[in-house]
Design an enzyme around this catalytic site. Structure first.
Site, PDB file in Angstrom:
ATOM      1  N   LEU A  86       0.830  -1.213   0.000  1.00 33.17           N
ATOM      2  CA  LEU A  86       0.000   0.000   0.000  1.00 33.17           C
ATOM      3  C   LEU A  86       0.854   1.248   0.000  1.00 33.17           C
ATOM      4  O   LEU A  86       0.574   2.208  -0.717  1.00 33.17           O
ATOM      5  CB  LEU A  86      -0.953  -0.007   1.196  1.00 33.17           C
ATOM      6  CG  LEU A  86      -1.907   1.191   1.276  1.00 33.17           C
ATOM      7  CD1 LEU A  86      -2.803   1.257   0.052  1.00 33.17           C
ATOM      8  CD2 LEU A  86      -2.752   1.133   2.548  1.00 33.17           C
ATOM      9  N   LYS A  87       1.900   1.258   0.802  1.00 32.66           N
ATOM     10  CA  LYS A  87       2.802   2.418   0.871  1.00 32.66           C
ATOM     11  C   LYS A  87       3.343   2.755  -0.524  1.00 32.66           C
ATOM     12  O   LYS A  87       3.287   3.912  -0.961  1.00 32.66           O
ATOM     13  CB  LYS A  87       3.969   2.113   1.811  1.00 32.66           C
ATOM     14  CG  LYS A  87       5.131   3.093   1.706  1.00 32.66           C
ATOM     15  CD  LYS A  87       6.352   2.586   2.451  1.00 32.66           C
ATOM     16  CE  LYS A  87       7.566   3.464   2.191  1.00 32.66           C
ATOM     17  NZ  LYS A  87       7.416   4.840   2.695  1.00 32.66           N
TER      18      LYS A  87
ATOM     19  N   ILE B  91      15.062  20.569  11.839  1.00 32.16           N
ATOM     20  CA  ILE B  91      14.841  19.597  12.905  1.00 32.16           C
ATOM     21  C   ILE B  91      15.834  18.450  12.848  1.00 32.16           C
ATOM     22  O   ILE B  91      16.018  17.730  13.816  1.00 32.16           O
ATOM     23  CB  ILE B  91      13.387  19.083  12.857  1.00 32.16           C
ATOM     24  CG1 ILE B  91      12.419  20.256  12.933  1.00 32.16           C
ATOM     25  CG2 ILE B  91      13.087  18.119  13.985  1.00 32.16           C
ATOM     26  CD1 ILE B  91      12.637  21.178  14.129  1.00 32.16           C
ATOM     27  N   GLY B  92      16.526  18.261  11.716  1.00 31.35           N
ATOM     28  CA  GLY B  92      17.612  17.284  11.723  1.00 31.35           C
ATOM     29  C   GLY B  92      17.829  16.557  10.419  1.00 31.35           C
ATOM     30  O   GLY B  92      18.938  16.540   9.898  1.00 31.35           O
ATOM     31  N   SER B  93      16.805  15.931   9.871  1.00 27.44           N
ATOM     32  CA  SER B  93      16.999  15.119   8.676  1.00 27.44           C
ATOM     33  C   SER B  93      16.786  15.950   7.418  1.00 27.44           C
ATOM     34  O   SER B  93      16.021  16.913   7.407  1.00 27.44           O
ATOM     35  CB  SER B  93      16.037  13.933   8.677  1.00 27.44           C
ATOM     36  OG  SER B  93      14.692  14.371   8.700  1.00 27.44           O
TER      37      SER B  93
ATOM     38  N   TRP C 135       8.560   4.117  20.760  1.00 27.54           N
ATOM     39  CA  TRP C 135       8.531   3.696  19.365  1.00 27.54           C
ATOM     40  C   TRP C 135       9.236   2.364  19.156  1.00 27.54           C
ATOM     41  O   TRP C 135       9.638   2.038  18.030  1.00 27.54           O
ATOM     42  CB  TRP C 135       9.116   4.789  18.482  1.00 27.54           C
ATOM     43  CG  TRP C 135       8.239   6.008  18.462  1.00 27.54           C
ATOM     44  CD1 TRP C 135       7.050   6.180  19.105  1.00 27.54           C
ATOM     45  CD2 TRP C 135       8.484   7.232  17.768  1.00 27.54           C
ATOM     46  NE1 TRP C 135       6.534   7.422  18.855  1.00 27.54           N
ATOM     47  CE2 TRP C 135       7.395   8.104  18.042  1.00 27.54           C
ATOM     48  CE3 TRP C 135       9.506   7.679  16.950  1.00 27.54           C
ATOM     49  CZ2 TRP C 135       7.317   9.389  17.513  1.00 27.54           C
ATOM     50  CZ3 TRP C 135       9.434   8.957  16.428  1.00 27.54           C
ATOM     51  CH2 TRP C 135       8.344   9.802  16.701  1.00 27.54           C
TER      52      TRP C 135
ATOM     53  N   GLU D 294       2.791  11.154  23.901  1.00 34.40           N
ATOM     54  CA  GLU D 294       2.176   9.894  23.483  1.00 34.40           C
ATOM     55  C   GLU D 294       2.169   8.867  24.614  1.00 34.40           C
ATOM     56  O   GLU D 294       1.236   8.068  24.742  1.00 34.40           O
ATOM     57  CB  GLU D 294       2.948   9.355  22.287  1.00 34.40           C
ATOM     58  CG  GLU D 294       2.591   7.972  21.832  1.00 34.40           C
ATOM     59  CD  GLU D 294       3.575   7.480  20.790  1.00 34.40           C
ATOM     60  OE1 GLU D 294       4.047   6.346  20.923  1.00 34.40           O
ATOM     61  OE2 GLU D 294       3.876   8.251  19.855  1.00 34.40           O
TER      62      GLU D 294
ATOM     63  N   HIS E 151       4.984  17.695   6.241  1.00 33.06           N
ATOM     64  CA  HIS E 151       4.279  16.510   5.770  1.00 33.06           C
ATOM     65  C   HIS E 151       3.431  16.794   4.539  1.00 33.06           C
ATOM     66  O   HIS E 151       2.846  15.885   3.959  1.00 33.06           O
ATOM     67  CB  HIS E 151       3.404  15.939   6.885  1.00 33.06           C
ATOM     68  CG  HIS E 151       4.201  15.439   8.043  1.00 33.06           C
ATOM     69  ND1 HIS E 151       4.485  16.220   9.144  1.00 33.06           N
ATOM     70  CD2 HIS E 151       4.804  14.252   8.266  1.00 33.06           C
ATOM     71  CE1 HIS E 151       5.216  15.516  10.000  1.00 33.06           C
ATOM     72  NE2 HIS E 151       5.419  14.333   9.484  1.00 33.06           N
TER      73      HIS E 151
END
Length: 756
Positions: A18-19, A431-433, A561, A605, A694
């Site tokens: 699906l991805k 933020i980093g990546s 996680w 979370e 996103h």
């Protein structure tokens, strides 16, 4: 004779079909029809697997092309006006626009699904909200299942939870006022399902595990009598916590059955066993739907003994939807035999449910071999020498309160850091990546397959780091990052280098949309054998005179996680991870890295669902972060990052973490979260995200300036940073450069107005 069913199945596919289909569709490489064909093939396969497991009822309606809550929003026609929907059928373009945004309309908000790492698209409500069936997808799926002789049980989020989990988009508007309007749409939906011959509907009302005010509890009494009139038996499903306090309310409702989670809340089984009416279904969530450890079937049978006499009114199931676990353990070929014997993924969990039902219905002798195998696995886990590490235990025993304290308060540290870093007003960072290009992914995959030697792999990663640093310097960012080219995932990368962790090949779970993660397995005591990031950060710092930020994932996020061992308190595992990260933080500082970010997006979370349990969790979660961060000098600036959660109610604990700089997601909510930070008078530096990474849209400079001006009204200028919402790993370089160029321009405009 007890029955078996399932609350929901992973939809991504065993090979993440699906991805890949979603992303091909978004890139224009796959047609809508081809995407729908992939979805139909996956549904058929998943239904067949569940039927083969022997389930009496198989969920239909749990499949989504992006998110199950978004599915319901589309089904009800509750589309925000900015997407131009004027009635009729909600098509794929509108559906994905709500999830991902467009060039002219930002995406809907996204936040965590209770205390999981799954993200849902938050429904929006106004006084003008109307609900009318506007998608045929669910009804098509029901007919698909019926054509394949699948015993379909339709699964939907219940109306009260749907309203509760959404947001009012008008000040002072109570979304509960929409309940009568919403119930009419639900009634129409149930009536249509009844016409299709559906025999059961599962309405999920997970908010029953939360602390609810009386108006919300009264909403259940308003909703369910009307829904029950539509002719379909309703199974109300709760999960993630104890709902026994609501048993009198549930008993009054005209329900055909209720589902309870006795993995997260085993104590409620006795209450329901004694008080739930014998002529109604009691569905017992007996197998853990959120973790990968194999069930001790003999212990589960003992637990079920007090409800075994309920006959056909006893249904057995996983505790919650299996959305939160990988698809199939059979796909794992490289896990060692002992560790693999301790595990169960989605398909195996259904086999466990079926085995328990057979044992209850026909006697334990029928499943004697299965029980013996379960006994052996449980004994192996208890006695394995690979789980405990005496050195880790000794280090934990030697901890003192001072180990979780910085040398000086923030006001003193801030002066030292500014003198050392010499940053401009409104400093910019990310933020980093940075984008994980096809070249990066191909090099990593070739290295793992043995097709690229270590020298070639290091050269490829260093080339990617050089590119990321050069682009940041050209864009004019103030605090740089190395881009994380060498990292597969922000948790997996570290777990691979820590003792006590193990990894699957195909243990993928959905985080949101097409974003899948492969959580590590924490099976034993955690420690750090050697430095994990120092060489990469040191190399990146040689490429620039600007500050290079070291990037780590925090202890609570590493815990949340991962699939965490269940043989000791989570707090103890968090402390073990914190000490391993503390060693890394100190080594980064010693290597000349004076800005270090310890990401904790999962700290909210992990918050228990009931407020009575918050203090204990927050105490150890904050302590774990501080343990990881407090071994450095005043001049070293500690950052943390949090995203896509509601932080308003835990701001004192976030402040107690005492990070020098916190970066947060705020663009989707139009800086709404900053009001809470301002009201609380948050004491340290804040970087509110100025654009949503996103979404593929590139916001204009003016749009970012507007958000920053809004932020400047509540954050002192000397404590305001400028950054995106989150990491840029999933974006392409073209959109990344364009958005960051706008962001830097916005910061410069802010500096000009501040000095004018």
């Amino acid at each position: 004779m007890s029955k078996t069913h399932n609350l929901g199945f992973p939809r991504i596919g065993r090979e993440r079909q699906l991805k890949f289909a979603q992303e091909q569709f978004w890139r224009g490489e796959l047609s809508a029809a081809q995407l729908q064909d992939t979805a139909a093939t996956l549904r058929a396969q998943h239904w067949q697997w569940q039927r083969e497991a022997g389930l009496d009822w198989v969920p239909v309606g749990d499949f989504a092309l992006y998110d199950q809550v978004l599915n319901l929003t589309a089904l009800l026609g509750n589309v925000p006006a900015r997407y131009g929907f004027s009635g009729g059928e909600v098509g794929l373009d509108t559906y994905f626009a709500m999830a991902r945004g467009t060039a002219s309309a930002p995406a809907m908000e996204m936040t965590k699904w209770f205390d999981t790492n799954y993200h849902y698209i938050v429904p929006e409500f106004t006084a003008d909200s109307r609900f009318e069936l506007s998608s045929h997808a669910l009804f098509d799926e029901v007919q698909e299942a019926q054509a394949q002789s699948i015993p379909a049980k339709v699964v939907l989020l219940g109306p009260v939870s749907y309203l509760f989990l959404g947001k009012s988009k008008q000040a002072g508007f109570d979304r509960l006022n929409l309940l009568p309007r919403l119930l009419k749409a639900y009634a129409s939906l149930l009536l249509r399902l009844h016409g299709l011959g559906v025999q059961w509907v599962q309405l999920d009302e997970p908010i029953l595990a939360l602390d609810l005010d009386e108006p919300w509890l009264a909403a259940f009494q308003q909703a369910y009598p009307l829904l029950a009139e539509q002719g379909i038996p309703i199974l109300l499903a709760s999960y993630f916590g104890d709902v026994s306090r609501h048993l009198p309310l549930l008993t009054r409702l005209p329900l055909a059955g209720v589902h309870i989670d006795v993995v997260r809340a085993p104590e409620q089984l006795s209450v329901f066993a004694a008080q739930w009416p014998q002529d109604r279904v009691l569905s017992v969530g007996i197998v853990d739907g959120r973790n990968v450890w194999r069930a001790d079937l003999r212990q589960k049978l003992a637990q079920l003994s007090e409800v075994a006499d309920r006959g056909e009114q006893l249904w057995l199931a996983p505790s919650c939807s299996l959305l939160h676990v990988p698809v199939d353990l059979a796909a794992e070929q490289k896990l060692d035999a002992e560790l693999k014997s301790w595990l169960a993924f989605a398909r195996q969990k259904l086999d466990e449910v079926a085995a328990l039902s057979h044992a209850l219905n026909q006697g334990e002798s029928v499943v004697s071999a299965i029980l013996a195998d379960s006994d052996q696995a449980a004994a192996s886990r208890r006695s394995s020498t690979r789980i405990h590490n005496a050195a880790v235990a000794a280090r934990l025993a030697a901890l003192t309160a001072a180990d979780a304290e910085r040398d000086a308060p923030f006001a003193v540290r801030q002066v030292s850091q500014q003198a050392h870093l010499n940053l401009p007003a409104f400093p910019t960072t990310t933020i980093g990546s940075f984008p994980q290009t096809q070249d990066i992914r191909s090099a990593r995959a070739a290295f793992k397959r043995g097709e690229l030697d270590e020298a070639g792999y290091l050269a490829a990663m260093k080339s990617a780091i050089r590119l990321a640093v050069a682009k940041q310097e050209e864009l004019g960012l103030d605090v740089l990052v190395h881009g994380e080219a060498e990292r597969n995932d922000m948790v997996e990368y570290f777990g691979e280098q820590l003792s006590g962790y193990a990894f699957s090949q195909n243990g993928w779970v959905q985080s949101y949309g097409s974003r899948c993660v492969k959580p590590p397995l924490i099976f034993g005591d955690v420690s750090r054998p050697q430095a994990m990031t120092v060489a990469w950060s040191r190399f990146a710092q040689t490429l620039t005179a600007r500050p290079m930020k070291g990037m780590l994932t925090g202890p609570v996020t590493m815990l949340q996680w991962s699939f965490v061992r269940d043989d000791q308190p989570r707090a103890l595992t968090a402390r073990q991870i914190a000490l391993a990260l503390r060693d890394e933080v100190c080594d980064l500082e010693a290597a000349g890295i004076r800005v270090i970010q310890i990401d904790e997006p999962a700290i909210r979370e992990g918050l228990p669902l009931r407020r009575a349990d918050w203090d204990a969790y927050l105490q150890w979660a904050v302590e774990a972060f501080r343990l990881s961060a407090s071994g450095v000098q005043n001049e070293t600036q500690i950052h943390t990052h949090m995203c896509y959660s509601e932080f308003n109610d835990i701001l004192p604990s976030i402040a107690a973490m005492d990070a020098d700089v916190i970066t947060i997601e705020t663009s989707r909510s139009d800086m709404e979260l900053l009001d809470a930070f301002a009201a609380f008078n948050y004491p340290n530096d804040i970087g509110p995200g100025v654009y949503d990474i996103h979404s593929p849209r590139i916001p204009a400079v003016d749009e970012m300036v507007r958000l920053l001006e809004k932020a400047r009204q509540v954050i002192p200028a000397e404590r305001l940073w400028v950054n995106p919402d989150c990491g840029l790993k999933t974006r392409g370089w073209h959109e990344t450069e364009a958005a960051l160029r706008h962001m830097v321009q916005a910061a410069r405009q802010l500096r000009e107005t501040a000095t004018a």
